[in-house]
Scaffold this motif. Structure first.
Motif, short mmCIF file in Angstrom:
data_model
loop_
_atom_site.label_atom_id
_atom_site.label_comp_id
_atom_site.label_asym_id
_atom_site.label_seq_id
_atom_site.Cartn_x
_atom_site.Cartn_y
_atom_site.Cartn_z
N VAL A 106 0.84 -1.20 0.00
CA VAL A 106 0.00 0.00 0.00
C VAL A 106 0.87 1.25 0.00
N ALA A 107 1.92 1.25 0.83
CA ALA A 107 2.83 2.40 0.86
C ALA A 107 3.55 2.58 -0.48
N LEU A 108 3.92 1.48 -1.12
CA LEU A 108 4.57 1.56 -2.43
C LEU A 108 3.62 2.16 -3.47
N CYS A 109 2.39 1.70 -3.49
CA CYS A 109 1.42 2.25 -4.46
C CYS A 109 1.18 3.72 -4.23
N HIS A 110 1.15 4.14 -2.97
CA HIS A 110 0.94 5.56 -2.68
C HIS A 110 2.12 6.39 -3.17
N LEU A 153 -3.10 5.69 -8.32
CA LEU A 153 -3.06 4.75 -7.19
C LEU A 153 -3.67 3.41 -7.60
N ILE A 154 -4.82 3.45 -8.26
CA ILE A 154 -5.45 2.21 -8.72
C ILE A 154 -4.58 1.54 -9.78
N ARG A 155 -3.99 2.34 -10.67
CA ARG A 155 -3.12 1.78 -11.71
C ARG A 155 -1.90 1.10 -11.09
N ARG A 212 -2.87 -2.24 -9.60
CA ARG A 212 -3.03 -3.26 -10.65
C ARG A 212 -1.68 -3.78 -11.11
N HIS A 213 -0.70 -2.89 -11.27
CA HIS A 213 0.63 -3.32 -11.68
C HIS A 213 1.28 -4.22 -10.63
N VAL A 214 1.07 -3.91 -9.35
CA VAL A 214 1.62 -4.74 -8.28
C VAL A 214 1.02 -6.13 -8.32
N ILE A 215 -0.29 -6.21 -8.44
CA ILE A 215 -0.96 -7.52 -8.47
C ILE A 215 -0.56 -8.30 -9.71
N ARG A 216 -0.47 -7.62 -10.84
CA ARG A 216 -0.08 -8.31 -12.07
C ARG A 216 1.34 -8.84 -11.98
N SER A 217 2.24 -8.04 -11.42
CA SER A 217 3.62 -8.47 -11.30
C SER A 217 3.75 -9.64 -10.33
N ALA A 218 3.02 -9.58 -9.24
CA ALA A 218 3.07 -10.68 -8.27
C ALA A 218 2.46 -11.95 -8.84
#
Length: 472
Positions: A268-272, A282-284, A287-293
């Motif tokens: 969450v801190a990284l996305c912020h 923030l939403i984008r 999504r990139h975090v979830i896709r990468s994981a």
């Protein structure tokens, strides 16, 4: 705008009428169910009173009471039902009148109607052995349409009349009319925005109609300075202007937890920090975090996921920068950008890349404010911030450390400092560099000078200590 309002009225009234129709069916079914015991009990009382009214005096008194009580209840019940039907019929009639006016206005906006009417006739008379009299007549009528819009004053007048009619209808239903004008903040300059407002401000001021308009920061500044100089279009057009600030870390955290399940605090801190406080970014980023994981790693491989996200961002930004005309003549910088594209820095630290970019001699040393020089500064600040994100978001950042960094009781939240530096990249690269240096000092990292030498300075304080004072 007038046509959009008319089409919206037609759609919303038809949708409400369909809902009202289903409600009326349920209402009738409920009325039928309730009327069965009402008719049985109070109708029975009336029948008992009428049937036994001619009996003994005590029975007559009881019959009269039964007739009065039962008749009053039946009269109230069916009278209330009849009044409700009349109200519904009147409301349905009003619902039909408003869409008809909307369709009629749409036709008047799109077409210029020309009505033609002609009449011809002949009268014949002859005298002789026989009297002859003849009468012949012909009448024709037609309507032709030619596509031609109305003039500006006529459209304004029709719009205000129809908007008032729609507002009155909405108030009867317990609602109101809201008209949104978006993207006005994308107008290049405040002068062009003021000119646009002067053209459309004649439709403002309709009773019961509220306009929500997005404006630029220049317009907000002009509105806040009202009274210092003569009134301008922003001051005379708006009742109030509200500034929508960037999201804080707490607001980004609440927003992500409402949308994403299972995202831990470091992510969450990284996305912020990557979003710069913008909701859509923030939403984008999430999504990139979830896709990468999902595609390249596991949720617990935080360090590798962060590194992949930041390096992908660097590769996209530098790839777009290499296509700009002002950079194509800078051979030294283009060579570094090409090495980024082919993966030369994939296993190296971003500090090495930043050193190489700053060491590449510019093509023209005599134009410090040229477009190429400004793009170079933007690239420096972006790489400096990306390096800082890699230094902060690593395997040592656990949830306890995140909570300590998010504590803003002694000043600004440290994640908000990174988000502020990210947001400043689009406005002032020197400010973005200084904010990044302040964030690095607060985290206990080396801060770099923004000059060509790039000297690093070791902070004196410990991480999460006293916030450094702003750079003068």
């Amino acid at each position: 705008m007038f046509a959009t309002l008319c089409r919206s009225v037609v759609v919303k009234v038809k949708r409400r009428r369909r809902g009202a129709g289903s409600l009326s069916l349920g209402y009738l079914i409920g009325l039928f169910v309730v009327s069965i015991p009402v008719n049985a009990i109070f109708g029975g009382m009336v029948w008992f009173g009428l049937h036994n009214y001619s009996g003994s005096p005590p029975l007559q008194g009881l019959s009269a009471m039964a007739i009065v009580a039962g008749g009053s209840v039946l009269l109230f019940f069916y009278g209330n039902f009849g009044l409700d039907l009349v109200k519904r019929w009147w409301r349905l009639r009003a619902d039909r009148r408003l869409p008809r006016a909307a369709l009629r206005n749409l036709a008047r906006i799109r077409y210029l109607q020309t009505h033609t009417e002609s009449w011809s006739g002949t009268l014949k008379a002859s005298l002789g052995t026989k009297l002859g009299l003849g009468l012949d007549g012909q009448r024709s009528r037609g309507v032709s349409r030619a596509e031609q819009p109305l003039g500006y004053p006529e459209i304004v007048r029709l719009f205000r009349v129809f908007a008032s009619m729609t507002s009155a209808h909405a108030r009867e239903q317990g609602g109101r009319v809201l008209i949104g004008i978006d993207e006005l903040d994308k107008i290049a300059s405040a002068d062009q925005g003021e000119k646009f407002l002067n053209e459309i401000k004649s439709i403002f001021g309709v009773p019961g109609v509220y306009f929500l308009i997005t404006v630029s920061d220049d317009a907000l500044t002009a509105f806040e300075r009202r009274g210092i100089r003569l009134r301008d279009a922003f001051d005379s057009s708006f009742d109030e202007i509200l500034r929508v600030e960037l999201l804080s870390y707490g607001e980004s955290r609440r927003m992500l937890y409402r949308r994403v399940i299972g995202l831990s605090e470091p992510y969450v801190a990284l996305c912020h920090a990557l979003s710069g406080g913008l909701a859509r970014d923030l939403i984008r980023s999430a999504r990139h975090v979830i896709r990468s994981a999902t595609e390249h790693g596991k949720p617990d491989e935080f360090d590798s996921i962060v590194r992949r996200l930041i390096r992908d961002d660097v590769r996209r930004k530098t790839g777009a920068l290499s296509q700009i005309e002002a950079i194509r003549n800078d051979t030294a910088l283009l060579h570094v950008l090409h090495r980024i594209k082919v993966g030369y820095y994939a296993e190296k630290e971003l500090s090495d890349l930043l050193h190489d970019v700053r060491a590449a001699p510019p093509k023209n040393q005599r134009k410090p404010d040229s477009e190429a020089d400004l793009l170079r500064r933007e690239l420096f600040a972006f790489l400096y911030l990306s390096m800082t994100l890699e230094d902060v978001f690593n395997e040592h950042l656990d949830e306890d450390l995140v909570r300590a960094a998010a504590d803003d009781s002694h000043g600004q939240c440290l994640f908000d400092m990174l988000a502020s530096a990210r947001s400043a990249l689009g406005t002032n690269t020197e400010l973005a560099w200084r904010l990044t240096s302040e964030a690095r000092s607060a985290w206990g990292l080396d801060s770099w000078d923004s000059g060509a030498g790039g000297h690093a300075h070791r902070p004196r304080g410990r991480p999460f200590g006293v916030q450094p004072s702003p750079t003068p």
